[in-house]
Scaffold this motif. Structure first.
Motif, short mmCIF file in Angstrom:
data_model
loop_
_atom_site.label_atom_id
_atom_site.label_comp_id
_atom_site.label_asym_id
_atom_site.label_seq_id
_atom_site.Cartn_x
_atom_site.Cartn_y
_atom_site.Cartn_z
N VAL A 193 -19.98 -85.23 17.70
CA VAL A 193 -18.65 -84.69 17.38
C VAL A 193 -17.74 -84.78 18.60
O VAL A 193 -16.57 -85.13 18.50
CB VAL A 193 -18.77 -83.24 16.85
CG1 VAL A 193 -17.41 -82.56 16.78
CG2 VAL A 193 -19.46 -83.23 15.51
N GLY A 194 -18.30 -84.47 19.76
CA GLY A 194 -17.52 -84.56 21.00
C GLY A 194 -17.10 -85.99 21.31
O GLY A 194 -15.97 -86.23 21.77
N VAL A 195 -17.99 -86.96 21.08
CA VAL A 195 -17.66 -88.36 21.32
C VAL A 195 -16.54 -88.81 20.39
O VAL A 195 -15.59 -89.49 20.81
CB VAL A 195 -18.92 -89.25 21.16
CG1 VAL A 195 -18.54 -90.72 21.09
CG2 VAL A 195 -19.89 -89.01 22.30
N VAL A 196 -16.63 -88.43 19.13
CA VAL A 196 -15.58 -88.79 18.17
C VAL A 196 -14.25 -88.16 18.58
O VAL A 196 -13.20 -88.81 18.59
CB VAL A 196 -15.98 -88.38 16.74
CG1 VAL A 196 -14.81 -88.51 15.78
CG2 VAL A 196 -17.16 -89.21 16.27
N ALA A 197 -14.28 -86.87 18.94
CA ALA A 197 -13.05 -86.18 19.34
C ALA A 197 -12.47 -86.77 20.62
O ALA A 197 -11.25 -86.92 20.77
CB ALA A 197 -13.31 -84.69 19.51
N ALA A 198 -13.33 -87.13 21.57
CA ALA A 198 -12.85 -87.70 22.83
C ALA A 198 -12.32 -89.11 22.62
O ALA A 198 -11.34 -89.52 23.27
CB ALA A 198 -13.97 -87.70 23.87
N ARG A 213 -10.79 -90.19 20.05
CA ARG A 213 -9.47 -90.08 19.40
C ARG A 213 -8.44 -89.41 20.31
O ARG A 213 -7.29 -89.27 19.94
CB ARG A 213 -9.59 -89.29 18.10
CG ARG A 213 -10.39 -90.05 17.07
CD ARG A 213 -10.35 -89.36 15.76
NE ARG A 213 -11.12 -90.16 14.80
CZ ARG A 213 -11.17 -89.87 13.52
NH1 ARG A 213 -10.53 -88.83 13.05
NH2 ARG A 213 -11.89 -90.62 12.73
N GLY A 214 -8.86 -88.97 21.50
CA GLY A 214 -7.93 -88.38 22.44
C GLY A 214 -7.67 -86.90 22.22
O GLY A 214 -6.74 -86.35 22.79
N LEU A 215 -8.48 -86.24 21.42
CA LEU A 215 -8.28 -84.82 21.14
C LEU A 215 -8.78 -83.92 22.28
O LEU A 215 -8.21 -82.87 22.54
CB LEU A 215 -8.98 -84.43 19.83
CG LEU A 215 -8.49 -85.16 18.57
CD1 LEU A 215 -9.36 -84.79 17.38
CD2 LEU A 215 -7.03 -84.81 18.31
N ILE A 216 -9.85 -84.34 22.94
CA ILE A 216 -10.39 -83.59 24.08
C ILE A 216 -10.71 -84.57 25.20
O ILE A 216 -10.94 -85.76 24.95
CB ILE A 216 -11.65 -82.79 23.69
CG1 ILE A 216 -12.78 -83.73 23.23
CG2 ILE A 216 -11.36 -81.72 22.67
CD1 ILE A 216 -14.12 -83.03 23.04
N PRO A 217 -10.71 -84.12 26.46
CA PRO A 217 -11.08 -85.02 27.55
C PRO A 217 -12.59 -85.31 27.55
O PRO A 217 -13.40 -84.51 27.07
CB PRO A 217 -10.67 -84.26 28.82
CG PRO A 217 -10.44 -82.87 28.41
CD PRO A 217 -10.23 -82.84 26.94
N TRP A 218 -12.97 -86.45 28.12
CA TRP A 218 -14.39 -86.86 28.16
C TRP A 218 -15.24 -85.90 28.99
O TRP A 218 -16.44 -85.77 28.76
CB TRP A 218 -14.51 -88.28 28.73
CG TRP A 218 -14.15 -89.33 27.73
CD1 TRP A 218 -12.98 -90.01 27.64
CD2 TRP A 218 -14.96 -89.80 26.66
NE1 TRP A 218 -13.00 -90.88 26.58
CE2 TRP A 218 -14.22 -90.78 25.96
CE3 TRP A 218 -16.24 -89.50 26.21
CZ2 TRP A 218 -14.72 -91.45 24.85
CZ3 TRP A 218 -16.74 -90.17 25.12
CH2 TRP A 218 -15.97 -91.13 24.44
#
Length: 107
Positions: free
Chosen positions: A11-16, A18-23
């Motif tokens: 989920v974090g990889v998908v969100a990162a 798409r630019g929603l959260i930093p890596w």
């Protein structure tokens, strides 16, 4: 637990991506889990590494015989008064060398 970590990572990889959260928010918890697991493994090895602790009661050393252990690394010397185990003690990470002296019976 492992499934939950994997799902959260994905989920974090998908969100990162798409630019929603930093890596950093994706990899920081993984780094924390890695450090935590290494620490737990280190403490576990301290618990399992207690093979040098003697099993039985200590034995008195023959009073006519002087037993010393010497460290070849630094020169430290230990006088043995009571033997707890047959293994020599360790110093500087190495086993110490045993030396026996028999007391003279001449008067």
């Amino acid at each position: 637990m492992k499934r939950l970590v994997m799902v959260l990572f994905l989920v974090g990889v998908v969100a990162a991506s798409r630019g929603l959260i930093p890596w950093q928010l994706v990899f920081a918890p993984l780094l924390g889990l890695l450090i935590w697991s290494i620490g737990i493994a280190s403490f576990g090895s301290l618990n399992r590494g207690a093979a040098h602790i003697p099993d039985g009661p200590p034995e008195a050393v023959d009073p006519d015989e002087r037993v010393t252990y010497t460290c070849t690394g630094c020169g430290a010397e230990v006088l043995l008064l009571v033997r707890g185990s047959a293994m020599p003690p360790r110093h500087c990470g190495e086993k110490m060398h045993e030396r026996r002296e028999v007391r003279s019976t001449r008067a």
